[in-house]
Each structure stands twice: as C-alpha cells, then as structure tokens.
Design a protein around this motif. Structure first.
Motif, PDB file in Angstrom:
ATOM      1  N   GLU A  42      16.452   9.100 -22.326  1.00  0.00           N
ATOM      2  CA  GLU A  42      15.385  10.058 -22.640  1.00  0.00           C
ATOM      3  C   GLU A  42      14.456   9.515 -23.716  1.00  0.00           C
ATOM      4  N   ALA A  43      15.037   8.919 -24.750  1.00  0.00           N
ATOM      5  CA  ALA A  43      14.221   8.391 -25.845  1.00  0.00           C
ATOM      6  C   ALA A  43      13.349   7.228 -25.368  1.00  0.00           C
ATOM      7  N   LEU A  44      13.926   6.300 -24.603  1.00  0.00           N
ATOM      8  CA  LEU A  44      13.164   5.142 -24.136  1.00  0.00           C
ATOM      9  C   LEU A  44      12.081   5.546 -23.143  1.00  0.00           C
ATOM     10  N   ALA A  99       8.003   5.221 -23.583  1.00  0.00           N
ATOM     11  CA  ALA A  99       7.192   4.443 -22.649  1.00  0.00           C
ATOM     12  C   ALA A  99       6.116   5.277 -21.969  1.00  0.00           C
ATOM     13  N   PHE A 100       6.466   6.477 -21.516  1.00  0.00           N
ATOM     14  CA  PHE A 100       5.551   7.249 -20.682  1.00  0.00           C
ATOM     15  C   PHE A 100       5.386   8.706 -21.103  1.00  0.00           C
ATOM     16  N   GLY A 101       6.059   9.121 -22.173  1.00  0.00           N
ATOM     17  CA  GLY A 101       6.082  10.537 -22.514  1.00  0.00           C
ATOM     18  C   GLY A 101       4.785  11.102 -23.044  1.00  0.00           C
ATOM     19  N   GLY A 102       3.884  10.254 -23.522  1.00  0.00           N
ATOM     20  CA  GLY A 102       2.661  10.776 -24.121  1.00  0.00           C
ATOM     21  C   GLY A 102       1.455  10.734 -23.224  1.00  0.00           C
ATOM     22  N   GLY A 103       1.623  10.409 -21.944  1.00  0.00           N
ATOM     23  CA  GLY A 103       0.465  10.237 -21.078  1.00  0.00           C
ATOM     24  C   GLY A 103       0.549  11.056 -19.809  1.00  0.00           C
ATOM     25  N   VAL A 104      -0.186  10.570 -18.796  1.00  0.00           N
ATOM     26  CA  VAL A 104      -0.324  11.300 -17.547  1.00  0.00           C
ATOM     27  C   VAL A 104       1.004  11.389 -16.788  1.00  0.00           C
ATOM     28  N   TYR A 105       1.957  10.489 -17.111  1.00  0.00           N
ATOM     29  CA  TYR A 105       3.221  10.465 -16.374  1.00  0.00           C
ATOM     30  C   TYR A 105       4.339  11.228 -17.081  1.00  0.00           C
ATOM     31  N   ARG A 142      14.769  -6.117 -24.997  1.00  0.00           N
ATOM     32  CA  ARG A 142      15.423  -4.993 -25.670  1.00  0.00           C
ATOM     33  C   ARG A 142      15.535  -3.791 -24.746  1.00  0.00           C
ATOM     34  N   SER A 143      14.489  -3.546 -23.971  1.00  0.00           N
ATOM     35  CA  SER A 143      14.521  -2.436 -23.013  1.00  0.00           C
ATOM     36  C   SER A 143      13.368  -2.588 -22.043  1.00  0.00           C
ATOM     37  N   CYS A 144      13.515  -1.986 -20.869  1.00  0.00           N
ATOM     38  CA  CYS A 144      12.422  -1.923 -19.897  1.00  0.00           C
ATOM     39  C   CYS A 144      12.530  -0.591 -19.173  1.00  0.00           C
ATOM     40  N   VAL A 145      11.418   0.123 -19.099  1.00  0.00           N
ATOM     41  CA  VAL A 145      11.368   1.395 -18.372  1.00  0.00           C
ATOM     42  C   VAL A 145      10.365   1.238 -17.236  1.00  0.00           C
ATOM     43  N   ILE A 146      10.802   1.584 -16.024  1.00  0.00           N
ATOM     44  CA  ILE A 146       9.970   1.426 -14.829  1.00  0.00           C
ATOM     45  C   ILE A 146       9.793   2.784 -14.171  1.00  0.00           C
ATOM     46  N   LEU A 147       8.552   3.109 -13.838  1.00  0.00           N
ATOM     47  CA  LEU A 147       8.240   4.358 -13.139  1.00  0.00           C
ATOM     48  C   LEU A 147       7.528   3.975 -11.850  1.00  0.00           C
ATOM     49  N   ASN A 169       0.835  -1.199   0.000  1.00  0.00           N
ATOM     50  CA  ASN A 169       0.000   0.000   0.000  1.00  0.00           C
ATOM     51  C   ASN A 169       0.872   1.251   0.000  1.00  0.00           C
ATOM     52  N   GLY A 170       0.471   2.225  -0.793  1.00  0.00           N
ATOM     53  CA  GLY A 170       1.242   3.460  -0.896  1.00  0.00           C
ATOM     54  C   GLY A 170       2.328   3.411  -1.936  1.00  0.00           C
ATOM     55  N   THR A 171       2.500   2.255  -2.580  1.00  0.00           N
ATOM     56  CA  THR A 171       3.514   2.094  -3.621  1.00  0.00           C
ATOM     57  C   THR A 171       2.839   1.893  -4.971  1.00  0.00           C
ATOM     58  N   SER A 172       3.330   2.570  -5.986  1.00  0.00           N
ATOM     59  CA  SER A 172       2.817   2.413  -7.353  1.00  0.00           C
ATOM     60  C   SER A 172       3.983   2.053  -8.262  1.00  0.00           C
ATOM     61  N   ILE A 173       3.783   1.025  -9.111  1.00  0.00           N
ATOM     62  CA  ILE A 173       4.817   0.611 -10.054  1.00  0.00           C
ATOM     63  C   ILE A 173       4.195   0.452 -11.434  1.00  0.00           C
ATOM     64  N   LYS A 174       4.757   1.128 -12.425  1.00  0.00           N
ATOM     65  CA  LYS A 174       4.354   0.997 -13.822  1.00  0.00           C
ATOM     66  C   LYS A 174       5.589   0.617 -14.630  1.00  0.00           C
ATOM     67  N   TRP A 175       5.413  -0.267 -15.611  1.00  0.00           N
ATOM     68  CA  TRP A 175       6.560  -0.645 -16.436  1.00  0.00           C
ATOM     69  C   TRP A 175       6.130  -0.916 -17.872  1.00  0.00           C
ATOM     70  N   VAL A 176       7.058  -0.677 -18.778  1.00  0.00           N
ATOM     71  CA  VAL A 176       6.871  -0.980 -20.197  1.00  0.00           C
ATOM     72  C   VAL A 176       8.143  -1.668 -20.671  1.00  0.00           C
ATOM     73  N   ALA A 177       8.003  -2.897 -21.172  1.00  0.00           N
ATOM     74  CA  ALA A 177       9.164  -3.667 -21.638  1.00  0.00           C
ATOM     75  C   ALA A 177       8.982  -3.999 -23.110  1.00  0.00           C
ATOM     76  N   ARG A 178      10.062  -3.880 -23.878  1.00  0.00           N
ATOM     77  CA  ARG A 178      10.037  -4.204 -25.308  1.00  0.00           C
ATOM     78  C   ARG A 178      10.971  -5.382 -25.561  1.00  0.00           C
ATOM     79  N   PHE A 179      10.487  -6.302 -26.393  1.00  0.00           N
ATOM     80  CA  PHE A 179      11.217  -7.543 -26.626  1.00  0.00           C
ATOM     81  C   PHE A 179      11.361  -7.834 -28.113  1.00  0.00           C
ATOM     82  N   GLY A 180      12.472  -8.539 -28.448  1.00  0.00           N
ATOM     83  CA  GLY A 180      12.602  -9.271 -29.688  1.00  0.00           C
ATOM     84  C   GLY A 180      12.627 -10.735 -29.283  1.00  0.00           C
TER      85      GLY A 180
END
Length: 294
Positions: free
Chosen positions: A262-264, A268-274, A128-133, A113-124
């Motif tokens: 910055e690009a990744l 992952a999150f640049g176009g939304g609420v975060y 390939r990459s994972c960004v966690i907020l 409780n009180g913790t929020s975790i969001k992630w976006v991972a890209r794969f081949g």
C-alpha cells in the motif's frame, strides 16, 4: 531611463540563478552562455536541470520480434560506453546540479495496442522497489513478461545514469523518465549516497555489465478482469504489481507485506490520475511469485 541591459546588470546573481533554475532545460541554458560573460559564468552553477535526450534506435518492425528483444534493441544505444552525446558528457559543463530529470524520447516496452503499462522504480546501488500498473487483456504469463520487461527497462536506465551519479557529487534527486509517461527510474538522496559508496570498489565491472543486475525479488500481483471506476469508466484487465528485493532473515507476515504494498503503490501512483485504480486493486487478492536474480 536605464536600458534593458543596465537593468539586467542590476539583478543580483542569486536572482539570475533562480531564473536559470526555472528555465532548467539544458539545451536552452547552454545557448544562454553565449549571451554574455556573466551568464556564461552563471549557467554552470544552475542546480535544477532537465536534460532531454533526442536520439533513439527504433524498435524492430518485425511482428515476430518478442517484446524483450525490441526492448533490448531500443536500449542498446543508451548503455554503450561514453558516446559523444551521453548525458554524463553533456552535464560535465555544469558543476552544481542538485536536482536532475533526464527525459527520454519514448518508452521502452512498446506494448501491443489496447495495452497500457506504467511503472515507477526506485534504486540505490540496485533495485529497491518497482510498482507496475497495467491494463489490457492478457493471461498470467503475459503479465509476468510485462513485469520482467519493466524491470529490465528500469535497470537499463539506472545503468545509463551511473556516470552522471558518480560525477555529479552534489546531486540529491534524479529521475530518468520518458515523454510517453511510461516509466520513471528514481534515485533519492539516500539511494544516490548508497550507490556511490557501493559502486566505487567495482566501477569497471559495473561499466562492462551493460545494465544493473536485478536482485532476487518477491512479486505481489493483483489483477481484476474488469475494474469499474467511480466515473463509470471500465478498465479491462487492470493489474497492479509490487516488486521488492527478497530480504535475508524471517519473512514479514502477510499484514506487513500488504501494508508495504500500500505504501509503495501510493508513493508511485497515489497522487495522480491512477489513484483510484491503485486503491481498488489493493483490495484484490495478491498472487505471490519469486524471481531469481537476472
């Protein structure tokens, strides 16, 4: 005056397929097959689908259970070999899928409780990459555990989708996400092609492995104890983590790595609420870690 069924019969197949693609939900489309022979023949040609997965194994209620233990238990049913209601078996009724979203009923990490975790991972064929907020009051060790947990969740989703990727050869975009909005595993056209090319030679070993192996990675973590947004909202313990496989050869300079972060992060999150969270955290000092393959 023409009846409703007559007007329906006048619609050309491309228009009906456009309507079916807008419906997208797999369960609804499968019900549509019983409406008429024509729909029964067209539904399998739908190319944009949403598959909602309903069944989960609940996390342990034992408060002493670790985050990783709960995560692995909640994912176990997804990686068992070919269950009757597995995504691949359900989707075998469709023959032209190009865009697919698999929607899981819940996230995998079950943060406190009180913790929020969001992630976006890209794969081949692998990560390939994972960004966690994330946000929440926690020390460095706990933030590292968040990172490892997100990588395990992403690799389990990637493994779960392997049969779908192998069988649906027209598939060009895949997202495996959850209804809580915790994480998204994404494979684009290039990643899907790479997966099919690399995995063909080791298909049996892949299926026995349980999840995709995470390669050796470099981790760049930024953290602010208090992050004040333009709205006046204060986020406690804001953390941004960018994970990339360690490449062979000379290591990029600091400026190149920062630009890559910055690009990744923006992707992952640049176009939304975060977006503002990400923008502010990218200005913070980066702590650099490396993890071996696991």
């Amino acid at each position: 005056m023409a009846s409703g069924s007559d007007l329906f019969d006048l619609l050309p197949d491309p228009i009906l397929l456009l309507i079916l693609n807008r419906v997208s939900d797999v369960k609804t489309l499968l019900r549509c097959r019983s409406v008429s022979r024509r729909l029964s023949s067209l539904v399998p040609l739908s190319d944009s689908l949403l598959l909602r997965v309903d069944r989960v194994i609940p996390a342990s209620h034992d408060p002493a259970a670790s985050l990783l233990s709960s995560l692995l238990k909640s994912l176990l049913h997804l990686i068992s070999p070919s269950p009757p209601n597995s995504p691949s078996r359900i989707l075998r009724r469709f023959h032209a899928i190009k865009t697919l979203k698999i929607d899981l009923p819940a996230g995998d990490l079950h943060p406190a409780n009180g913790t929020s975790i969001k992630w976006v991972a890209r794969f081949g064929h692998t990560l390939r990459s994972c960004v966690i907020l994330a946000s929440g009051t926690a020390g460095m060790k706990t933030r590292v555990v968040w990172t490892i947990s997100a990588l395990i969740a992403a690799s389990a989703r990637h493994h779960m989708a392997a049969d779908v990727v192998d069988e649906q050869r027209l598939l060009s975009h895949l997202v495996v996400s959850d209804r809580e909005g915790e994480g998204a595993m994404i494979m684009d056209k290039d990643g899907l092609r790479e997966f099919r090319e690399r995995i063909a030679a080791a298909a049996e070993d892949w299926r026995r492995s349980g999840r995709t192996t995470v390669p050796a990675v470099g981790v760049r973590m930024r953290h602010e104890p208090r992050l004040e947004l333009s709205s006046g909202v204060v986020v406690e313990g804001a953390t941004l983590v960018v994970v990339r496989p360690v490449e062979e050869g000379p290591r990029p300079c600091e400026a190149e790595e920062a630009h890559g972060d910055e690009a990744l992060a923006a992707e992952a999150f640049g176009g939304g609420v975060y977006a503002e969270h990400v923008e502010k955290l990218l200005k913070s000092r980066a702590y650099i870690l490396e993890m071996d393959s696991f």
